[in-house]
Design an enzyme around this catalytic site. Structure first.
Site, PDB file in Angstrom:
ATOM      1  CE  LYS A   1      -2.341  31.468 -20.130  1.00 36.02           C
ATOM      2  NZ  LYS A   1      -2.957  30.173 -19.814  1.00 36.02           N
TER       3      LYS A   1
ATOM      4  CB  SER B   1       2.490  22.271 -14.851  1.00 38.17           C
ATOM      5  OG  SER B   1       2.752  22.632 -16.186  1.00 38.17           O
TER       6      SER B   1
HETATM    7  N1  GLU Z   1      -0.876  27.154 -20.474  1.00 39.75           N
HETATM    8  C1  GLU Z   1      -1.533  26.025 -19.903  1.00 39.75           C
HETATM    9  C2  GLU Z   1      -2.921  26.412 -19.429  1.00 39.75           C
HETATM   10  O1  GLU Z   1      -3.506  27.343 -19.908  1.00 39.75           O
HETATM   11  C3  GLU Z   1      -0.682  25.319 -18.845  1.00 39.75           C
HETATM   12  C4  GLU Z   1      -0.343  26.148 -17.656  1.00 39.75           C
HETATM   13  C5  GLU Z   1       0.659  25.479 -16.706  1.00 39.75           C
HETATM   14  O2  GLU Z   1       1.040  24.357 -16.933  1.00 39.75           O
HETATM   15  O3  GLU Z   1       1.034  26.170 -15.747  1.00 39.75           O
HETATM   16  O4  GLU Z   1      -3.515  25.760 -18.621  1.00 39.75           O
END
Ligand code: GLU
Length: 473
Positions: free
Chosen positions: A108, A364
Site C-alpha cells: 500500500k 487489477s
Molecule cells: N485500493 C484497492 C484496495 O484497497 C485496490 C488495490 C489494487 O487494485 O491493487 O483493494
C-alpha cells in the site's frame, strides 16, 4: 492513533489476525512472519507550489509480504495518511489477495495531502515525483510492486504513474503492468472502475442468497426490496449503490462528509451525485430528508449498511446504536474490533472488508495479466464464438422449424467482449470466496464471526504458500 481508539489501525488488524491465528495449527513463527510488514519506505520530497513556495511532502510505500510477487495495493492521497495506516492497509492487501486467490503479496502507498488543496498541475508533479522515488529504490515494477487507485486517487493519477515509470525504463516491454487502474487508453482494462462496487454487490448478493444465513437474521432471501444505506459517494460507494438499486434494492440513505440524506422510497445515486456536483453538497436533495450529522446514516434502520469511505467509522461507541442486520464493509477497516464484539452480541452479520472489497484488486489482476499478455480480452475468441453460436442456432432453427426473436438472437450469438469477461471473472471470484469463507465458519463452531473466518481462510493460504516456498522446512 485516534483519541477514542485504544490502539492503532495496524494494531487492530493484528488483533483480528491473532483472534483467527489461535484457531489455526500453524507454527507460531510462520504466523509471526505472515503478520509482519516486510518493508516500509518512508520518503520526503520537495514540491514547488503554484505560488512559488516550496513544500515538503510526506509519503509512504509499504510492502507487507512477498510470499507472492509482485506486491499489490493502492495509493491513497489523504491528510490522515501515516505510517501505521499504510502498514495496516498493506497487511489487509495480503489477506485480501490470498482469500480471492490473486497471486500477489500485499502492499500500500500513501501521500499525506488533501488533494482538494492542490491544483491539477501540483498533483501531477507530486505523483510523478513519488513514482520516480519508488523507481530509485526499486519499489515499483510489474514484477516488484504494482500500485493502483485508492482513496483520493483514480485513473488520472495512474496514467501519470505509468507514464513516469515508462519514461524512466525505456524498452521495458511490460512497463504498462507497473500500475493498475489506468485509463483504458493507457493500458487499463474495461470494468476496473466499477469493480470494487460490483464485487461488494456480488459478495452481499451471495450472502443474501443463503437461506440459512438469512433465516438467522430474520430476513427474506435475495436482494430485491432490501433497504440499503451507503456511506461515501466516491467510486466504491457510488457503484455499490448503483448495483444494489439496479438489482431491486432500495437505497434509503446516502452519506458524504458534509452530511447525510434519507428517503424511504429510495434514492438514485446518479441524481444525488449530480445534485452534489451542482450545489457542492449532498444535502437538500429534492424529496429527501437531511440528517443532522453524516454519521447518523450509520445508525439508520435498514437491512444492509455499506460503509464505503474510511476506517474506524463504526467503533465501540456507536456500534451499539447500529440497527442494520448486515454490514458490508466496502471500505478498508470501517469497523473496529470493539464494534465486532458488539455485532456478535447483537447478531449483526458483518461481511468483512478484506474479501468483500476485493473486487478492485481482482480486476487489477486481470488488468495486469492483460498488460503482460499484450492483448485485449476477447480479441481472439469473440468472432469465433459468434460464428459457432450462429451455426448452432441455425441447426436448432432448422431442426425445430421455429425462429427465435431478434432480441434472443442477439443474446445467443453474442461473443464475449472484454467487459463481459472481466465482470464474469469477478462474479465467479466473489461467489467462490463467499462460499469458501462461509464453509470455514460453519465447520468450526469456535469461529465467532465472518471476519475471523475470512482471516482463517487467508492464513491457511498464505501459510501454505510459505511452506511451499521451503522457507520453513
Ligand atoms: N485500493 C484497492 C484496495 O484497497 C485496490 C488495490 C489494487 O487494485 O491493487 O483493494
Amino acid at each position: 492513533m485516534s483519541s477514542q481508539q485504544p490502539y492503532s489501525f495496524f494494531q487492530s488488524v493484528e488483533k483480528s489476525f491473532d483472534k483467527a491465528a489461535k484457531l489455526t495449527k500453524f507454527d507460531p513463527g510462520i504466523l509471526e512472519q505472515i503478520k509482519a510488514c516486510n518493508s516500509v519506505y518512508q520518503m520526503r520530497f520537495p514540491v514547488k507550489r503554484d505560488n512559488g513556495t516550496i513544500e515538503v511532502i510526506e509519503a509512504y510505500r509499504v510492502q507487507h509480504s512477498q510470499h507472492k510477487s509482485p506486491c499489490k495495493g493502492g495509493i491513497r492521497f489523504s491528510e490522515e495518511v501515516n505510517q501505521d495506516e499504510v502498514m495496516a492497509l498493506a497487511s489487509l492487501m495480503t489477506y485480501k489477495c490470498a482469500i480471492v486467490n490473486v497471486p500477489f503479496g500485499g502492499g500500500k502507498g500513501g501521500i499525506k495531502i488533501n488533494p482538494r488543496n492542490y491544483s491539477v498541475y501540483e498533483l501531477e508533479k507530486i505523483t510523478r515525483r513519488y513514482t520516480s522515488e519508488l523507481v530509485k529504490k526499486n519499489f515499483i515494477g510489474p514484477g516488484i510492486d504494482v500500485p493502483a487507485p485508492d482513496y483520493g486517487t483514480g485513473e488520472r493519477e495512474m496514467a501519470w504513474i505509468v507514464d513516469t515509470y515508462a519514461s524512466l525504463k525505456p524498452g521495458e516491454i511490460d512497463a504498462a503492468g507497473c500500475v493498475t487502474g489506468k485509463p483504458v487508453t493507457q493500458g487499463g482494462v474495461r470494468g476496473r472502475k466499477e469493480a470494487t462496487g460490483l464485487g461488494v454487490f456480488f459478495g452481499i448478493r451471495e450472502v443474501c442468497n443463503m437461506q440459512d444465513v438469512m433465516a438467522k437474521l430474520g430476513l427474506s432471501t435475495g436482494i430485491e426490496g432490501k433497504r440499503v444505506v451507503v456511506q461515501g459517494l466516491g467510486n466504491v460507494g457510488y457503484h455499490s449503490a448503483k448495483f444494489f438499486r439496479e438489482a431491486g434494492a432500495k437505497v434509503i440513505g446516502l452519506a458524504e462528509y458534509e452530511g447525510a440524506i434519507m428517503n424511504p422510497d429510495g434514492l438514485n445515486e446518479e441524481e444525488v451525485f449530480q445534485h452534489r456536483k451542482k450545489t457542492g453538497s449532498i444535502l437538500n436533495f429534492p424529496g429527501a430528508t437531511n440528517l443532522a450529522k453524516n454519521s447518523d446514516a450509520l445508525e439508520m434502520e435498514c437491512d444492509i449498511l455499506i460503509p464505503a469511505a474510511l476506517e474506524n467509522v463504526i467503533n465501540g461507541e456507536n456500534a451499539p446504536r447500529v440497527k442494520a442486520k448486515i454490514i458490508g464493509e466496502a471500505a478498508n477497516g470501517p469497523c473496529t474490533p470493539e464494534a465486532d464484539e458488539v455485532f456478535i452480541q447483537k447478531g449483526i452479520l458483518c461481511v468483512p472488508d478484506m474479501y468483500l472489497n476485493a473486487g478492485g484488486v481482482t480486476v487489477s489482476y486481470f488488468e495486469w495479466l492483460k498488460n503482460l499478455s499484450h492483448v485485449r480480452y476477447g480479441r481472439m475468441e469473440k468472432r469465433f464464438t459468434e460464428n459457432q453460436n450462429s451455426i448452432i442456432l441455425g441447426q436448432i432453427e432448422g431442426l425445430t422449424g421455429k425462429k427465435v426473436t431478434e432480441k434472443e438472437r442477439g443474446l445467443i450469438m453474442h461473443g464475449p467482449d472484454e467487459v463481459d469477461l472481466v465482470h464474469s471473472g469477478l462474479e465467479e471470484t466473489m461467489i467462490t470466496a463467499t462460499r469458501e469463507i462461509m464453509e470455514i465458519w460453519k465447520n468450526n463452531p469456535d469461529i465467532p464471526d465472518m471476519r475471523t473466518a475470512a482471516y482463517v481462510s487467508a492464513i491457511n493460504k498464505v501459510a501454505t504458500s510459505y511452506s511451499e516456498l521451503g522457507i520453513f522446512p
